[in-house]
Design an enzyme around this catalytic site. Structure first.
Site, PDB file in Angstrom:
ATOM      1  N   GLU A 253       6.781 -11.160  13.967  1.00 23.18           N
ATOM      2  CA  GLU A 253       6.250 -11.933  15.257  1.00 23.18           C
ATOM      3  C   GLU A 253       6.623 -13.270  15.394  1.00 23.18           C
ATOM      4  OE1 GLU A 253       2.225 -12.368  18.015  1.00 23.18           O
ATOM      5  OE2 GLU A 253       2.140 -11.535  16.050  1.00 23.18           O
TER       6      GLU A 253
ATOM      7  N   ARG B 270       0.965  -1.096   0.283  1.00 20.74           N
ATOM      8  CA  ARG B 270      -0.011  -0.092  -0.079  1.00 20.74           C
ATOM      9  C   ARG B 270       0.584   1.173  -0.114  1.00 20.74           C
ATOM     10  NH1 ARG B 270      -4.521  -1.954   4.358  1.00 20.74           N
ATOM     11  NH2 ARG B 270      -2.351  -2.708   5.294  1.00 20.74           N
TER      12      ARG B 270
END
Length: 178
Positions: free
Chosen positions: A101, A64
């Site tokens: 993560e 994006r």
């Protein structure tokens, strides 16, 4: 940016609960992009940040950040450089790995697109944990350019990205704090 402009942008961001996984509220900017007035307000505001901080080029982060960064660069009269996921750019690249993560990821840039005379503004849609932005800024510095700052449409403050980035960043501007 005026309060009315912020209200316009906020009104065009849709919350999508439980996407991409249960418990997450995804901030969907496609309604904003589909509205020419809102998209123009966004582009102008980010271009003004670039000019104010003396940027000579704009970097957009996949994916994006491409949608926002390219029109911002055009509006500000600057060049645009994509930073992509590893393996997506042909030819010689610089790469930077960073932690996720669960695991790692890697981004790349064409080395010849950055020069020591460049002041680069990194543009993305959202600042969350700051991991991708930190990797992009390290990549830009390794390419020999200066980082003018990071400008995003929205900052998810509860995820701590600002605290992670501020010690190494001259400018960090979020048009909306959520």
């Amino acid at each position: 940016m005026t309060g009315g402009a912020q209200e316009l942008l906020l009104s065009r961001i849709r919350d999508v609960p439980d996407y991409p996984q249960p418990g997450v509220v995804f901030k969907d900017i496609t309604p904003l992009l589909a509205d020419p007035e809102a998209f123009s307000v966004l582009t102008e505001a980010l271009a003004e940040v670039c000019v104010r901080h003396g940027a000579t080029k704009v970097v957009g982060l996949e994916a994006r950040g491409f949608i926002l960064g390219a029109p911002v660069a055009v509006r500000a009269g600057l060049g645009f450089i994509p930073i992509r996921k590893a393996g997506k750019l042909p030819g010689a690249t610089l790469s930077q790995a960073y932690a996720l993560e669960y695991g790692t990821a890697e981004i790349e840039v064409h080395a010849e697109d950055l020069t020591p005379d460049d002041r680069v503004m990194v543009i993305d849609d959202v600042l969350a944990t700051g991991g991708t932005a930190a990797a992009a800024m390290e990549l830009i510095r390794r390419g020999g350019a200066d980082v003018a700052g990071l400008a995003v449409l929205m900052e998810l403050g509860f995820l701590g990205g600002r605290a992670r980035l501020e010690p190494t960043l001259a400018a960090l501007e979020a048009l909306l704090a959520l």
